[in-house]
Design an enzyme around this catalytic site. Structure first.
Site, PDB file in Angstrom:
ATOM      1  N   HIS A   1     -37.307  47.709   9.888  1.00 21.94           N
ATOM      2  CA  HIS A   1     -35.980  47.126   9.666  1.00 21.94           C
ATOM      3  C   HIS A   1     -35.142  47.912   8.668  1.00 21.94           C
ATOM      4  CE1 HIS A   1     -37.142  42.938  11.264  1.00 21.94           C
ATOM      5  NE2 HIS A   1     -36.483  43.640  12.157  1.00 21.94           N
TER       6      HIS A   1
ATOM      7  N   GLU B   1     -27.083  65.700  38.522  1.00 22.76           N
ATOM      8  CA  GLU B   1     -27.639  66.805  37.745  1.00 22.76           C
ATOM      9  C   GLU B   1     -28.580  67.663  38.574  1.00 22.76           C
ATOM     10  OE1 GLU B   1     -29.312  65.069  34.198  1.00 22.76           O
ATOM     11  OE2 GLU B   1     -30.125  63.368  35.279  1.00 22.76           O
TER      12      GLU B   1
ATOM     13  N   ASP C   1     -28.591  69.745  32.852  1.00 22.71           N
ATOM     14  CA  ASP C   1     -29.599  69.893  33.894  1.00 22.71           C
ATOM     15  C   ASP C   1     -29.014  70.537  35.139  1.00 22.71           C
ATOM     16  OD1 ASP C   1     -32.054  69.234  32.861  1.00 22.71           O
ATOM     17  OD2 ASP C   1     -31.799  67.070  33.154  1.00 22.71           O
TER      18      ASP C   1
ATOM     19  N   CYS D   1     -20.849  64.435  31.252  1.00 19.54           N
ATOM     20  CA  CYS D   1     -21.470  64.397  29.943  1.00 19.54           C
ATOM     21  C   CYS D   1     -22.267  65.695  29.820  1.00 19.54           C
ATOM     22  CB  CYS D   1     -22.339  63.155  29.762  1.00 19.54           C
ATOM     23  SG  CYS D   1     -23.679  63.001  30.930  1.00 19.54           S
TER      24      CYS D   1
END
Lengths: 87, 567
Positions: B185, B427, B451, B498
């Site tokens: 946490h 990709e 890719d 992207c």
């Protein structure tokens, strides 16, 4: 004393959020309410106790309520565990 | 002295070691126990006081949009007033112990019960219970702590969320943890608040004494207690550079990427965790175009369950504040091995069990993730992005899994988002060439140019010797992008890019001319891409593209663009 058995809800059983919601549902009643699973018993008004049951989804939970509004308490908890959407 | 741990939240900080609890731990010599009934009363009062304080801290955090911290603090408030914990402490008091000793014993008993369970999530809650015990003791003994001067590096084997939450704003400079990993946490909260953190320092942590000055690096995971003047100067330079970068970000945050003749390209951000999502929104992102889910799966022995994934995705969706969030399903393979999911060694991992192939081969794993994403969709707009698709059969199979998950969630009465858009990462050259038919089966395309480039150019991107060959400006890659945009247009679905190409100002005019509607990139690159888009017109961009498409090599394209688009 009123007693009923319900399966622990999916997907993860009595985890923090579900345990917290169950505890809040139970705290609305004056009755003493216990939840048993896996050979252990917890106070339904205790998050820590509920977590320590280690109840995975589908584990049978035995709800026992004693005292004022015991019946309504078991009904409300049953509704929470079985039908009501977990918001 | 130099210590090495794991960097879990980036950034550099210079400050004094603050070891909470050490100055405020129970001091039996100063605590004067009362009668058993007085001890009971003190315990009840301390429990109520701590619960109220935690609830108040939760409210404050919630108002500041830190939902995750608020939820944790609320559960801790419930625990501080927990009847089983208090009853167990009362029994200890009845047996003759004072309230601080009783509450520590009771917390230990509850923690031990949680630790005995099979469930990893519940076992980790044992640390929370011990924290509550210590907090109650501090409340009982009135252990008011005196903080060291100046910026603080909070240091401990474990640091409770409430301690982080209670420290005065502006004093907390860094977090140093003995135990844990990126998933504890304190590490998550530090990251969410943009505070550098190092975890996994182990027993060496005990050499860090209250009041010592130290220089910590949350990127490298190091702590240096005797930094030289040069070390401090370098750290300060890095802090200043980061601040300048942040200023530039803010200057450009309100600017849209619009060409001089008024064509807009929308900028989305790539992110992994909620804290990055929040930072991206501050930088002016229109949404998250790629939320990588792998971070949840790396560096651990067990797979994250549905609840853990759901919490992580929901936190990201909430951090996006109503803007869309495209969550990519697990993108792993032989090249990105997972300890928790052993995959067979392959001769050619990039051409093997990767990404969607791994998911479809393991329906249990896939559905767990899909359900978590669908549930997170109830908190805000999400879409699902499938990596490394080669044809429509994979999309059809994924849709069937999604439909089954929706059905199960509906029956279980769990809220989730219906009709979540399904996107395909283009990709592989196969997907690009089949874009017009693939587009009928999905709702959007996202071009994964890293890719796509390595597959189109047969150049392994993890092999340094191939680095010169894998250039996305290669005319073959540009043509594959062209096919994809055209196919998307025929199917009537949007196409985004992207990958590193989206962050390259040289590529921006080409992508605009190709008809790409959205880019998804690291927010740090927003200013340079916005600048590149804002200074061009569509006819200029089209002319650049036409020339580039007809060049023989990537090097020729790059030289040409550099000459036409000087910095």
């Amino acid at each position: 004393m009123i007693e009923a058995i319900f399966p622990a809800p999916g997907p993860t059983g009595l985890h923090a959020r579900t345990a917290g919601l169950l505890m809040k549902a139970a705290s609305a009643f004056k009755a003493r309410i216990d939840v048993s699973a896996n050979g252990r018993t917890a106070d339904a008004k205790s998050v820590m106790g509920l977590l320590a049951l280690g109840a995975e989804a589908g584990t049978p939970l035995t709800i026992r309520a004693d005292g004022p509004e015991a019946e309504q308490a078991v009904k409300a908890i049953g509704a929470f565990l079985t039908g009501k959407p977990i918001k | 002295m130099k210590l090495k741990g794991i960097g879990v939240s980036p950034g550099i900080a210079h400050g004094r070691i603050y070891r909470p609890g050490e100055s405020g731990e129970p001091r039996p010599e100063t605590y004067v126990p009362g009668t058993p009934s007085e001890e009971q009363a003190r315990l009840s009062a301390a429990s109520a006081e701590l619960a109220a304080r935690l609830n108040k801290a939760a409210d404050t955090r919630r108002r500041q949009g830190e939902t995750e911290t608020a939820d944790i603090l609320e559960v801790h408030a419930l625990m501080a007033a927990d009847p089983e914990l208090l009853q167990s402490a009362e029994r200890e008091i009845a047996a003759g112990h004072d309230a601080p000793a009783a509450v520590l014993a009771a917390a230990e008993e509850q923690a031990a019960r949680l630790e005995s369970l099979k469930d990893d999530y519940l076992r980790e809650r044992a640390a929370d219970v011990r924290d509550i015990g210590r907090s109650l003791v501090r409340t009982l003994t009135g252990g008011e702590e005196t903080l060291p001067e100046g910026p603080l590096l909070i240091t401990g084997q474990e640091i409770s969320p409430e301690l982080l939450g209670e420290l005065p704003a502006g004093r907390l400079a860094g977090v140093l943890l003995g135990g844990g990993s990126a998933t504890v946490h304190a590490a998550i909260l530090a990251k969410a608040r943009g505070i550098p953190a190092v975890a996994g320092l182990g027993a060496a942590l005990d050499q860090l004494k209250e009041g010592m000055t130290a220089l910590m690096d949350g990127n490298a995971g190091t702590v240096n207690t005797a930094p030289t003047a040069a070390d401090i100067a370098a750290a300060e330079t890095a802090v200043i550079a980061a601040r300048r970068e942040a200023e530039k970000q803010r200057e450009w945050a309100g600017v849209s990427a619009i060409t001089r003749d008024g064509v807009k390209i929308r900028l989305f951000a790539n992110a992994s965790v909620a804290a990055e999502v929040k930072a991206a929104m501050d930088a002016g992102a229109e949404g998250i175009g790629l939320l990588r889910s792998e971070f949840l799966f790396f560096g651990r022995d067990t797979l994250p369950d549905e609840e853990e994934q759901y919490r992580a995705y929901r936190a990201a969706v909430e951090a996006a504040g109503g803007k869309p969030c495209a969550i990519r399903t697990l993108d792993v393979g032989g090249d990105k091995p997972l300890k928790a999911l052993p995959l067979p060694r392959e001769e050619n991992p990039f051409l093997g069990q990767r990404a969607i192939r791994v998911s479809l081969a393991r329906p249990g794993l896939f559905r767990t993730q899909l359900r978590a994403i669908l549930r997170a969709g109830a908190a805000g707009p999400v879409s699902i992005l499938l990596p490394m698709v080669t044809d429509a059969s994979e999309v059809v199979a994924a849709r069937e899994h999604i439909a089954a998950c929706c059905h199960d969630l509906q029956r279980a009465g769990i809220s989730f988002a219906e009709n979540v858009p399904l996107g395909v990462m283009v990709e592989t050259p196969a997907a690009a060439l089949l874009a017009s038919s693939l587009g009928k089966h999905c709702d959007f395309f996202s071009l994964g140019t890293n890719d796509l480039t390595q597959y189109a150019l047969a150049a392994d991107r993890s092999n340094p010797a191939m680095a010169g060959l894998g250039d996305y400006l290669h005319p073959a890659v540009l043509r594959l992008i062209g096919f994809t945009v055209q196919g998307g247009g025929e199917a009537g679905i949007p196409v985004s890019v992207c990958g590193e190409m989206a962050a390259d100002p040289l590529a921006a005019p080409l992508l605009l001319a190709l008809g790409v509607s959205d880019l998804s990139l690291a927010p740090a690159a927003f200013p340079r891409v916005k600048r590149a888009v804002c200074r061009i017109t569509m006819p200029e961009a089209r002319a650049l593209l036409e020339s580039a498409m007809n060049m023989p090599t990537a090097a020729a394209v790059r030289d040409f663009l550099q000459s036409k688009l000087p910095e």
